[in-house]
Design a protein around this motif. Sequence first.
Motif, mmCIF file in Angstrom:
data_model
loop_
_atom_site.group_PDB
_atom_site.id
_atom_site.type_symbol
_atom_site.label_atom_id
_atom_site.label_comp_id
_atom_site.label_asym_id
_atom_site.label_seq_id
_atom_site.Cartn_x
_atom_site.Cartn_y
_atom_site.Cartn_z
ATOM 1 N N PHE A 1 54.136 40.873 36.842
ATOM 2 C CA PHE A 1 53.812 42.005 35.969
ATOM 3 C C PHE A 1 54.672 43.222 36.315
ATOM 4 C CE2 PHE A 1 49.552 40.346 34.471
ATOM 5 C CZ PHE A 1 49.837 40.489 33.123
ATOM 6 N N LEU A 2 54.792 43.517 37.593
ATOM 7 C CA LEU A 2 55.531 44.704 38.020
ATOM 8 C C LEU A 2 56.994 44.663 37.595
ATOM 9 C CD1 LEU A 2 53.967 45.221 41.547
ATOM 10 C CD2 LEU A 2 54.109 46.989 39.790
ATOM 11 N N ILE A 3 57.622 43.481 37.710
ATOM 12 C CA ILE A 3 59.046 43.397 37.365
ATOM 13 C C ILE A 3 59.256 42.977 35.902
ATOM 14 C CG2 ILE A 3 59.694 42.918 39.758
ATOM 15 C CD1 ILE A 3 60.073 39.977 38.991
ATOM 16 N N GLN A 4 58.167 42.937 35.134
ATOM 17 C CA GLN A 4 58.186 42.605 33.707
ATOM 18 C C GLN A 4 58.699 41.186 33.430
ATOM 19 O OE1 GLN A 4 59.398 45.751 30.921
ATOM 20 N NE2 GLN A 4 59.583 47.134 32.667
ATOM 21 N N ASP A 5 58.374 40.282 34.342
ATOM 22 C CA ASP A 5 58.678 38.864 34.134
ATOM 23 C C ASP A 5 57.440 38.231 33.503
ATOM 24 O OD1 ASP A 5 59.337 36.193 34.232
ATOM 25 O OD2 ASP A 5 59.131 36.008 36.415
ATOM 26 N N PHE A 6 57.334 38.353 32.168
ATOM 27 C CA PHE A 6 56.106 37.928 31.499
ATOM 28 C C PHE A 6 55.973 36.404 31.413
ATOM 29 C CE2 PHE A 6 56.767 42.279 29.656
ATOM 30 C CZ PHE A 6 55.791 42.862 30.447
ATOM 31 N N LEU A 7 57.095 35.689 31.485
ATOM 32 C CA LEU A 7 57.008 34.226 31.577
ATOM 33 C C LEU A 7 56.387 33.829 32.918
ATOM 34 C CD1 LEU A 7 60.325 32.875 29.991
ATOM 35 C CD2 LEU A 7 57.991 32.320 29.287
ATOM 36 N N GLY A 8 56.765 34.570 33.972
ATOM 37 C CA GLY A 8 56.158 34.349 35.283
ATOM 38 C C GLY A 8 54.673 34.642 35.253
ATOM 39 N N CYS A 9 54.292 35.717 34.541
ATOM 40 C CA CYS A 9 52.864 36.056 34.384
ATOM 41 C C CYS A 9 52.115 34.905 33.719
ATOM 42 C CB CYS A 9 52.707 37.312 33.520
ATOM 43 S SG CYS A 9 53.380 38.805 34.242
ATOM 44 N N TYR A 10 52.721 34.352 32.669
ATOM 45 C CA TYR A 10 52.101 33.236 31.954
ATOM 46 C C TYR A 10 51.955 32.022 32.880
ATOM 47 C CZ TYR A 10 51.579 29.329 28.719
ATOM 48 O OH TYR A 10 51.133 28.192 28.085
ATOM 49 N N ARG A 11 53.019 31.737 33.625
ATOM 50 C CA ARG A 11 53.018 30.562 34.512
ATOM 51 C C ARG A 11 51.891 30.644 35.540
ATOM 52 N NH1 ARG A 11 57.659 31.403 36.809
ATOM 53 N NH2 ARG A 11 58.784 30.609 35.009
ATOM 54 N N TYR A 12 51.759 31.805 36.184
ATOM 55 C CA TYR A 12 50.778 31.914 37.265
ATOM 56 C C TYR A 12 49.355 32.147 36.751
ATOM 57 C CZ TYR A 12 54.386 31.419 40.708
ATOM 58 O OH TYR A 12 55.386 30.898 41.475
ATOM 59 N N SER A 13 49.210 32.734 35.585
ATOM 60 C CA SER A 13 47.856 32.854 35.021
ATOM 61 C C SER A 13 47.362 31.483 34.550
ATOM 62 C CB SER A 13 47.817 33.878 33.879
ATOM 63 O OG SER A 13 48.757 33.572 32.869
ATOM 64 N N MET A 14 48.298 30.613 34.102
ATOM 65 C CA MET A 14 47.915 29.239 33.740
ATOM 66 C C MET A 14 47.524 28.446 34.989
ATOM 67 S SD MET A 14 47.652 28.303 30.618
ATOM 68 C CE MET A 14 47.631 26.536 30.884
#
Length: 514
Positions: free
Chosen positions: A237-250
């Motif tokens: 979230f902090l670095i605005q890597d929203f694909l990373g956010c999706y990956r780890y929230s999944m």
Amino acid sequence: MTNDLTENLFSLIKSLSASEKRQFSLYVGRIGVNSDSKFLNLYKVMLRQKKYNEAEILKGTKITKIQLSNVKSHLYKQLLISLRLNPAHQSIPVQIREQVDFAYILYHKGLYQQSLKLLDKVKTLAINYEEKNLTYEILELEKIIESQYITRSMSNRAEILIKETEDISNLNTIWGKLSNLSLELYSIFLKKGYCKSEKEADEIKAYFKEKLPEYHYQELGFRERLWLYKCHLWRSFLIQDFLGCYRYSMKWKDLFIEYNHLIPIHPVSYLKGSHYLLESLFYLNHTELFEQTLKQLENSLRDPKIPHNDNISALSFLYVYSNKLNLRFMKGEFSNADELIEKINEKVVKFRGRLDEHHIMVFYYKIACLYFGDGNNKKCIDFLKKIITNKSLEMRQDLMCFARILNLVAHYEAGMDYHLDSLVKSTYKFLIKMDDMHEVQIEMIKFLRKLPDVSPLDIKDEFRKLHSTLKKFEDHPYERRAFLYLDIISWLESNIENRPVKDIMMEKSQEYYR
């Protein structure tokens, strides 16, 4: 201290459900308290009060002013004991803690075999439900008994206890470091929001790498993996890597599918996982998947596995209604939102004591954006004022900065530009103070500052110039964060084309949707 006690006692009494009030009456009767007891009379008076009134208490009871503080303290303690006995609060961790307390009592009475038998049984329960701190405490008590008394346990008992303690201790250390890192990253996000530059992003990556403990993934249990995913989520979230956010929230969500029996024990984490998945989908603009996930979240709240208490009710409101607003933005649906906004306002009042200022202000900002998209600029300004005039808000500097930018735009659109110059100056000073002056904000301030002096014949050319300037920042890794809060590009296009901004936004959302 007295004021804190009074406030805590009064809010606790007012939070009691009907069943909890009945439980307290039964508990008081069971301990054989005289109906004239001072703490019971204090409870009855405070139960009737809508607002704490000390004079009414002193007049309606035999409690003297000198005694009042001690009586309040005693009542507070008795209420907590009663709540602990209530079946609704008998969660697995509470049950484990109770069994450990029983084991301590047996140990102090010299009934060592009984204590060890109880500890062995409750240890299995603690391990099964990932209560590793309690497991460690159980192991420590087992070692005390084994080291002080000859219990004729199995010959390798010492080696087993030592190995179990070392394993649990190592996992507790990893968990502690992961939970600390997650909290530190969340704190940075609350204070500053997304990274503003590549330098800040590199600092976050370096900080994350330095603080992340060493671990072997296959050795991690539910608790350690959950905190590991939280750390990666906040970094993303902090670095605005929203694909990373999706990956780890999944991964977070799938973890609860694997450990389904832990949903009733950790309902807050379960719901948060779905909420952060929705946040990720919002920023990735996956409307269809977002809508499906939101429906799943609403359905999960009706699952008997989720306990129904005040905390869950407040969080359910926060997650569901925050994402209902996000769905409207994704679909470009800005009109006919009065009923939704009215519900949100009612629930904000209802849960105000359980929601922090930060989340309330985020609601207000989203509502302001909704009104702005609908062309109702005066209502937009009303909600922005709630943020701008909030002196106690010290978090999310980016939210406060963009609230002021939107406030300027809304004043211009509402025709309230007679003091636009002073608003521009105060906003400019605030952005400098917050160290939030970036290209998008600078260009917006420059544009709005000269707008009152632009001839009506040249106004569209000025909008086109700004549109051309800002368009290049739309996909910039750090400048694009400006468009996460306020769709400035659509607003400019609406002025250039003489069309409502909501029509422009709806067309864009339909294109994405297809």
